[in-house]
Design a protein around this motif. Structure first.
Motif, PDB file in Angstrom:
ATOM      1  N   ALA A  66       0.863  -1.181   0.000  1.00  0.00           N
ATOM      2  CA  ALA A  66       0.000   0.000   0.000  1.00  0.00           C
ATOM      3  C   ALA A  66       0.897   1.227   0.000  1.00  0.00           C
ATOM      4  O   ALA A  66       1.950   1.236   0.635  1.00  0.00           O
ATOM      5  N   ILE A  67       0.473   2.250  -0.710  1.00  0.00           N
ATOM      6  CA  ILE A  67       1.291   3.450  -0.846  1.00  0.00           C
ATOM      7  C   ILE A  67       0.400   4.684  -0.720  1.00  0.00           C
ATOM      8  O   ILE A  67      -0.751   4.672  -1.149  1.00  0.00           O
ATOM      9  N   GLU A  68       0.959   5.700  -0.101  1.00  0.00           N
ATOM     10  CA  GLU A  68       0.228   6.964   0.042  1.00  0.00           C
ATOM     11  C   GLU A  68       0.209   7.670  -1.306  1.00  0.00           C
ATOM     12  O   GLU A  68       1.213   7.706  -2.023  1.00  0.00           O
ATOM     13  N   THR A  69      -0.956   8.231  -1.657  1.00  0.00           N
ATOM     14  CA  THR A  69      -1.060   8.994  -2.892  1.00  0.00           C
ATOM     15  C   THR A  69      -0.328  10.320  -2.722  1.00  0.00           C
ATOM     16  O   THR A  69      -0.059  10.758  -1.600  1.00  0.00           O
ATOM     17  N   LEU A  70      -0.051  10.941  -3.821  1.00  0.00           N
ATOM     18  CA  LEU A  70       0.663  12.205  -3.813  1.00  0.00           C
ATOM     19  C   LEU A  70      -0.257  13.321  -3.350  1.00  0.00           C
ATOM     20  O   LEU A  70      -1.357  13.490  -3.871  1.00  0.00           O
ATOM     21  N   PHE A  71       0.177  14.028  -2.332  1.00  0.00           N
ATOM     22  CA  PHE A  71      -0.554  15.202  -1.859  1.00  0.00           C
ATOM     23  C   PHE A  71       0.071  16.403  -2.534  1.00  0.00           C
ATOM     24  O   PHE A  71       1.243  16.701  -2.331  1.00  0.00           O
ATOM     25  N   PHE A  72      -0.695  17.066  -3.379  1.00  0.00           N
ATOM     26  CA  PHE A  72      -0.164  18.201  -4.136  1.00  0.00           C
ATOM     27  C   PHE A  72      -0.366  19.477  -3.339  1.00  0.00           C
ATOM     28  O   PHE A  72      -1.466  19.963  -3.170  1.00  0.00           O
ATOM     29  N   GLY A  73       0.725  19.992  -2.802  1.00  0.00           N
ATOM     30  CA  GLY A  73       0.685  21.223  -2.018  1.00  0.00           C
ATOM     31  C   GLY A  73       1.085  22.417  -2.856  1.00  0.00           C
ATOM     32  O   GLY A  73       0.892  22.451  -4.066  1.00  0.00           O
ATOM     33  N   LYS A  74       1.687  23.374  -2.208  1.00  0.00           N
ATOM     34  CA  LYS A  74       2.073  24.610  -2.876  1.00  0.00           C
ATOM     35  C   LYS A  74       3.376  24.490  -3.649  1.00  0.00           C
ATOM     36  O   LYS A  74       3.611  25.219  -4.591  1.00  0.00           O
ATOM     37  N   ASN A  75       4.254  23.574  -3.259  1.00  0.00           N
ATOM     38  CA  ASN A  75       5.559  23.468  -3.875  1.00  0.00           C
ATOM     39  C   ASN A  75       5.532  22.454  -5.021  1.00  0.00           C
ATOM     40  O   ASN A  75       5.607  21.248  -4.810  1.00  0.00           O
ATOM     41  N   LEU A  91       6.872   0.824  -9.725  1.00  0.00           N
ATOM     42  CA  LEU A  91       7.494  -0.119 -10.649  1.00  0.00           C
ATOM     43  C   LEU A  91       8.056  -1.329  -9.902  1.00  0.00           C
ATOM     44  O   LEU A  91       7.827  -2.473 -10.302  1.00  0.00           O
ATOM     45  N   ALA A  92       8.783  -1.085  -8.813  1.00  0.00           N
ATOM     46  CA  ALA A  92       9.352  -2.186  -8.029  1.00  0.00           C
ATOM     47  C   ALA A  92       8.249  -3.094  -7.481  1.00  0.00           C
ATOM     48  O   ALA A  92       8.370  -4.324  -7.513  1.00  0.00           O
ATOM     49  N   LEU A  93       7.167  -2.499  -6.996  1.00  0.00           N
ATOM     50  CA  LEU A  93       6.046  -3.277  -6.455  1.00  0.00           C
ATOM     51  C   LEU A  93       5.376  -4.099  -7.555  1.00  0.00           C
ATOM     52  O   LEU A  93       5.079  -5.284  -7.366  1.00  0.00           O
ATOM     53  N   ALA A  94       5.142  -3.460  -8.713  1.00  0.00           N
ATOM     54  CA  ALA A  94       4.485  -4.152  -9.828  1.00  0.00           C
ATOM     55  C   ALA A  94       5.369  -5.277 -10.364  1.00  0.00           C
ATOM     56  O   ALA A  94       4.875  -6.363 -10.675  1.00  0.00           O
ATOM     57  N   GLU A  95       6.668  -5.022 -10.462  1.00  0.00           N
ATOM     58  CA  GLU A  95       7.592  -6.056 -10.932  1.00  0.00           C
ATOM     59  C   GLU A  95       7.588  -7.278 -10.022  1.00  0.00           C
ATOM     60  O   GLU A  95       7.770  -8.394 -10.491  1.00  0.00           O
ATOM     61  N   ALA A  96       7.372  -7.048  -8.733  1.00  0.00           N
ATOM     62  CA  ALA A  96       7.328  -8.150  -7.766  1.00  0.00           C
ATOM     63  C   ALA A  96       5.977  -8.866  -7.788  1.00  0.00           C
ATOM     64  O   ALA A  96       5.799  -9.870  -7.103  1.00  0.00           O
ATOM     65  N   GLY A  97       5.039  -8.347  -8.567  1.00  0.00           N
ATOM     66  CA  GLY A  97       3.726  -8.977  -8.674  1.00  0.00           C
ATOM     67  C   GLY A  97       2.826  -8.760  -7.473  1.00  0.00           C
ATOM     68  O   GLY A  97       1.897  -9.530  -7.246  1.00  0.00           O
ATOM     69  N   LEU A  98       3.104  -7.709  -6.697  1.00  0.00           N
ATOM     70  CA  LEU A  98       2.316  -7.456  -5.498  1.00  0.00           C
ATOM     71  C   LEU A  98       1.016  -6.731  -5.818  1.00  0.00           C
ATOM     72  O   LEU A  98       1.011  -5.805  -6.634  1.00  0.00           O
ATOM     73  N   PRO A  99      -0.079  -7.115  -5.172  1.00  0.00           N
ATOM     74  CA  PRO A  99      -1.286  -6.289  -5.253  1.00  0.00           C
ATOM     75  C   PRO A  99      -0.969  -4.951  -4.583  1.00  0.00           C
ATOM     76  O   PRO A  99      -0.343  -4.918  -3.524  1.00  0.00           O
ATOM     77  N   ILE A 100      -1.374  -3.855  -5.214  1.00  0.00           N
ATOM     78  CA  ILE A 100      -1.058  -2.519  -4.711  1.00  0.00           C
ATOM     79  C   ILE A 100      -2.349  -1.736  -4.511  1.00  0.00           C
ATOM     80  O   ILE A 100      -3.192  -1.670  -5.398  1.00  0.00           O
ATOM     81  N   ARG A 101      -2.460  -1.126  -3.324  1.00  0.00           N
ATOM     82  CA  ARG A 101      -3.581  -0.228  -3.049  1.00  0.00           C
ATOM     83  C   ARG A 101      -3.004   1.145  -2.712  1.00  0.00           C
ATOM     84  O   ARG A 101      -1.907   1.246  -2.181  1.00  0.00           O
ATOM     85  N   GLU A 102      -3.765   2.177  -3.023  1.00  0.00           N
ATOM     86  CA  GLU A 102      -3.313   3.541  -2.776  1.00  0.00           C
ATOM     87  C   GLU A 102      -4.319   4.253  -1.874  1.00  0.00           C
ATOM     88  O   GLU A 102      -5.525   4.068  -2.022  1.00  0.00           O
ATOM     89  N   TYR A 103      -3.794   5.058  -0.950  1.00  0.00           N
ATOM     90  CA  TYR A 103      -4.633   5.760   0.019  1.00  0.00           C
ATOM     91  C   TYR A 103      -4.238   7.225   0.114  1.00  0.00           C
ATOM     92  O   TYR A 103      -3.054   7.547   0.137  1.00  0.00           O
ATOM     93  N   LYS A 104      -5.235   8.078   0.205  1.00  0.00           N
ATOM     94  CA  LYS A 104      -5.007   9.508   0.414  1.00  0.00           C
ATOM     95  C   LYS A 104      -4.595   9.745   1.865  1.00  0.00           C
ATOM     96  O   LYS A 104      -5.001   8.982   2.756  1.00  0.00           O
ATOM     97  N   PRO A 105      -3.832  10.805   2.122  1.00  0.00           N
ATOM     98  CA  PRO A 105      -3.448  11.110   3.504  1.00  0.00           C
ATOM     99  C   PRO A 105      -4.649  11.193   4.451  1.00  0.00           C
ATOM    100  O   PRO A 105      -4.592  10.680   5.571  1.00  0.00           O
ATOM    101  N   SER A 106      -5.742  11.794   3.999  1.00  0.00           N
ATOM    102  CA  SER A 106      -6.923  11.922   4.866  1.00  0.00           C
ATOM    103  C   SER A 106      -7.556  10.563   5.167  1.00  0.00           C
ATOM    104  O   SER A 106      -8.079  10.338   6.263  1.00  0.00           O
ATOM    105  N   GLU A 107      -7.485   9.620   4.219  1.00  0.00           N
ATOM    106  CA  GLU A 107      -8.007   8.269   4.452  1.00  0.00           C
ATOM    107  C   GLU A 107      -7.174   7.545   5.501  1.00  0.00           C
ATOM    108  O   GLU A 107      -7.716   6.816   6.341  1.00  0.00           O
TER     109      GLU A 107
END
Length: 164
Positions: A66-75, A91-107
């Motif tokens: 699982a990976i945090e989604t990109l929070f787009f701030g001012k910079n 890419l590394a996760l996909a190459e390893a064949g892992l199921p990947i989920r993404e979560y927003k910081p607020s989630e």
């Protein structure tokens, strides 16, 4: 079930491996950070990040990631470099064949502290309690990686029960 949670970055990427036992308890299997030297050219930093993430996956062999989604701030510049780091991690996760989920910081904050705008110290203390750790995980990025993994284990619990 062992989940690799990732708080992406180019300079510092936090990670946490959290295991859920059959009785539902959670355990921090390993956590830490991957760092790259600041003055190193970006292509070399991205290559280092990719190699380190691939080695981490090969060593611990998680069941999912699982990976945090990109929070787009001012910079914008920071957002672009974090996006590049996130890309090589995916890419590394996909190459390893892992199921990947993404979560927003607020989630993640909602799942861990019960409040989508929780402060960092609240998150760190809840992670410490949920994993029954003696101290708050350090550095902060490692605690964030653990939080992402916990979020995924909680969010995917019903899905996994349906497959059992």
């Amino acid at each position: 079930m062992l989940v690799l949670g990732i708080d992406p970055g180019t300079a510092t990427t936090g990670f946490g491996l959290v295991r859920e036992h059959d009785d539902g308890t959670l355990e921090a299997a390993h956590y830490g950070v991957i760092t790259t030297p600041a003055k190193t050219p970006m292509p070399d930093r991205l290559h280092m990040l990719y190699r380190e993430m691939s080695a981490l996956i090969a060593t611990y062999q998680p069941d999912a990631a699982a990976i945090e989604t990109l929070f787009f701030g001012k910079n914008v510049t920071t957002a672009i470099t974090v996006a590049q780091g996130r890309g090589v991690i995916l890419l590394a996760l996909a190459e390893a064949g892992l199921p990947i989920r993404e979560y927003k910081p607020s989630e993640i904050k909602q799942a861990i502290a019960g409040y989508g705008n929780a402060e960092k110290y609240q998150m760190q203390e809840m992670i410490r309690q949920l994993l029954d750790l003696d101290d708050i995980p350090r550095p902060d990025d490692a605690a964030d990686g653990l939080g992402v993994a916990i979020t995924d284990l909680n969010a995917s619990r019903f899905e996994r029960m349906a497959w059992d």
